[in-house]
Enzyme design. Structure first.
Site, mmCIF file in Angstrom:
data_model
loop_
_atom_site.group_PDB
_atom_site.id
_atom_site.type_symbol
_atom_site.label_atom_id
_atom_site.label_comp_id
_atom_site.label_asym_id
_atom_site.label_seq_id
_atom_site.Cartn_x
_atom_site.Cartn_y
_atom_site.Cartn_z
ATOM 1 N N HIS A 1 -8.574 41.208 43.013
ATOM 2 C CA HIS A 1 -8.386 41.157 41.538
ATOM 3 C C HIS A 1 -8.284 39.775 40.903
ATOM 4 O O HIS A 1 -8.453 38.801 39.492
ATOM 5 C CB HIS A 1 -7.820 41.851 40.628
ATOM 6 C CG HIS A 1 -8.356 43.619 40.946
ATOM 7 N ND1 HIS A 1 -7.311 44.226 40.721
ATOM 8 C CD2 HIS A 1 -9.368 43.607 41.240
ATOM 9 C CE1 HIS A 1 -7.373 45.286 40.831
ATOM 10 N NE2 HIS A 1 -9.216 45.220 41.584
ATOM 11 N N SER B 1 0.242 51.436 41.823
ATOM 12 C CA SER B 1 -0.289 52.871 41.562
ATOM 13 C C SER B 1 -1.759 53.907 42.082
ATOM 14 O O SER B 1 -1.935 54.847 42.022
ATOM 15 C CB SER B 1 -0.324 53.055 39.984
ATOM 16 O OG SER B 1 -1.462 52.688 39.932
ATOM 17 N N ASN C 1 -3.404 41.982 42.927
ATOM 18 C CA ASN C 1 -2.339 41.403 42.382
ATOM 19 C C ASN C 1 -3.423 40.063 41.420
ATOM 20 O O ASN C 1 -3.618 39.023 42.835
ATOM 21 C CB ASN C 1 -1.094 40.636 42.734
ATOM 22 C CG ASN C 1 -0.222 42.633 43.229
ATOM 23 O OD1 ASN C 1 -0.580 43.372 42.399
ATOM 24 N ND2 ASN C 1 0.748 41.979 43.161
ATOM 25 N N VAL C 2 -2.953 39.365 40.911
ATOM 26 C CA VAL C 2 -3.406 38.175 40.245
ATOM 27 C C VAL C 2 -2.395 37.031 40.235
ATOM 28 O O VAL C 2 -3.342 36.089 40.131
ATOM 29 C CB VAL C 2 -3.809 38.587 38.396
ATOM 30 C CG1 VAL C 2 -5.363 38.658 39.034
ATOM 31 C CG2 VAL C 2 -3.145 38.556 37.820
#
Length: 459
Positions: A221, A301, A202-203
């Site tokens: 990320h 996912s 997650n950003v």
């Protein structure tokens, strides 16, 4: 990872559920039946660690250029935050978009097993994806058009369908999002030493904001609130989105390093498609994956590599892999247990209800430093800091200050400052023998959480 590459490791699409191992058999009985997935066995060969890492790094990475990510478009004809480029990463098969929910009975059984594993494990890591943040109001990427999530379909799904997000969807900006119960449960597990590391795709910056120390998290990320000086390596956390560039691979921001001996240009930390993951974060993730005996995946996912190789590596090294996601994932066949439930329900059921650990509420924490630097000009500096480290953290928008000596004479050259660094120059005409001051300072915050101004009075 060294365990993996020392020998050839072959992963078949079926795992042994021998009755000689009651724990494994118990977990296999809880694994829901699903359609047979066509999967080519993954093979790692050789004993060259660097070779394996080089193979993994250039693969597909994370965010395309959409407003929800805060990443501007590469098109100079469009304003930042509009349009998309890069590969289509929406889920193609309708079957794979379906969301599943455990019955209360099955969920309870699976959480009982997971709690036992957490208690007996020596090195637990958590791997998070966008699904952990949907309850905070941040949309994910691959939820289908018929999702039950209040945030609505995923970003890539809307793009693939040429649709717009409904005005009924409940969303907030990343800067205003409040860490969820799942986020805070992870924080408490870190504090108690139960979880050794969190690896995140997650950003949104919520893990750092919630209270996980930087050395215990690998943000593969990037972080939309983090920028770095490539000249000296100093990192800056901001209470605003750091990315200002329009070009896909252009990461330079409009700011410079605060260190007067450096003054290097700063760069945002977002990783776009076609870019390598940051070495330090990737090395940290691989280190913990190599030591982990339990990896808990929350809301991913597991379709983006090389990030998804982290939980895969844990399973290949015979560690337990637990996948918590509403949709099925490509790594379900490797999982010891799959749990189809919301991340908050899983973590509250695990941490509070089974481990007996209270989950703290999120509190906005601010840390600042006041420092008087004497010289030809006496200067009072005010700076925000990370709660855990001395790295800079920008959360102050404006400072109003009043400094008077014992006689009541004003000693401040400029009483209001609107830009960092906040350097308050004291009047050089003041009485040099006077070392006692009365200071009144009012801090105005960027205010994403509605913080009221803070007044500090100091003698």
């Amino acid at each position: 990872l060294e365990k993996i590459v020392a020998d050839t490791v072959r992963v078949s699409s079926k795992r042994s559920t021998s009755a000689s191992n009651p724990e494994t058999q118990k977990a296999s009985e809880l694994r829901p039946e699903s359609k047979e997935r066509k999967s080519t066995p993954v093979v790692f060969t050789g004993n060259d660690l660097a070779k394996i890492k080089d193979k993994l790094r250039p693969a597909e990475t994370v965010e395309k250029h959409l407003p929800v990510v805060g990443v501007p478009s590469p098109s100079p004809s469009k304003p930042p935050g509009t349009g998309t480029t890069g590969p289509d990463t929406a889920i193609k098969e309708e079957e794979d978009k379906k969301e599943y929910f455990e019955t209360p009975e099955d969920l309870a059984k699976k959480l009982d097993v997971l709690a036992d594993w957490v208690k007996s494990s020596k090195h637990v890591i958590i791997f998070t994806g966008a699904g952990i943040s949907t309850s905070t109001g941040i949309p994910d990427f691959r939820s289908g058009m018929n999702t039950v999530l209040e945030t609505g379909p995923g970003v890539w799904e809307l793009s693939a369908q040429g649709a717009q997000r409904s005005t009924q969807a409940k969303t907030v900006s990343m800067l205003k999002a409040i860490p969820s119960p799942a986020h805070m449960a992870i924080v408490e597990l870190h504090k108690r030493g139960i979880v050794k590391a969190t690896v995140s795709q997650n950003v949104d910056g919520l893990h750092r904001r919630s209270g996980i120390p930087a050395h215990e998290i690998a943000e593969l990320h990037g972080n939309t609130n983090l920028e770095t000086c490539k000249k000296c390596g100093r990192q800056y956390l901001r209470d605003f989105e750091t990315r200002t560039a329009w070009g896909v691979f252009d990461h330079e921001t409009t700011r410079a390093c605060d260190d007067v001996s450096c003054r290097g240009r700063l760069y945002d930390s977002i990783v776009n498609f076609g870019e390598n993951l940051p070495d330090a974060e990737l090395q940290k993730a691989w280190k913990h994956a190599g030591e982990a005996d339990l990896c808990i995946v929350l809301g991913s996912s597991l379709r983006v590599t090389p990030a998804a190789c982290i939980p895969e590596a844990v399973a290949q090294a015979k560690g337990k892999l637990v996948i918590c996601n509403l949709q099925q994932t490509p790594l379900d066949y490797l999982a010891s247990v799959t749990i189809h439930a919301r991340c908050d329900d899983v973590m509250v059921g695990l941490v509070r209800d089974r481990l007996g650990i209270d989950i703290p509420s999120f509190k906005v924490q601010r840390r600042m430093r006041l420092q008087l630097k004497r010289g030809s000009k006496d200067v009072l500096s005010v700076s925000g800091l990370d709660v855990h480290f001395d790295s800079p953290y920008s959360f102050i928008q404006k400072i109003e200050v009043e400094v008077k000596d014992e006689s009541g004479k004003n000693l401040v050259v400029q009483s209001s400052l609107n830009t960092e660094p906040f350097l308050i120059e004291l009047n050089p005409q003041r009485d040099a023998k006077c070392n006692k001051f009365n200071m009144k300072m009012k801090l105005h915050f960027l205010g994403h959480y509605g913080e009221a101004p803070l007044e500090i009075v100091k003698d």
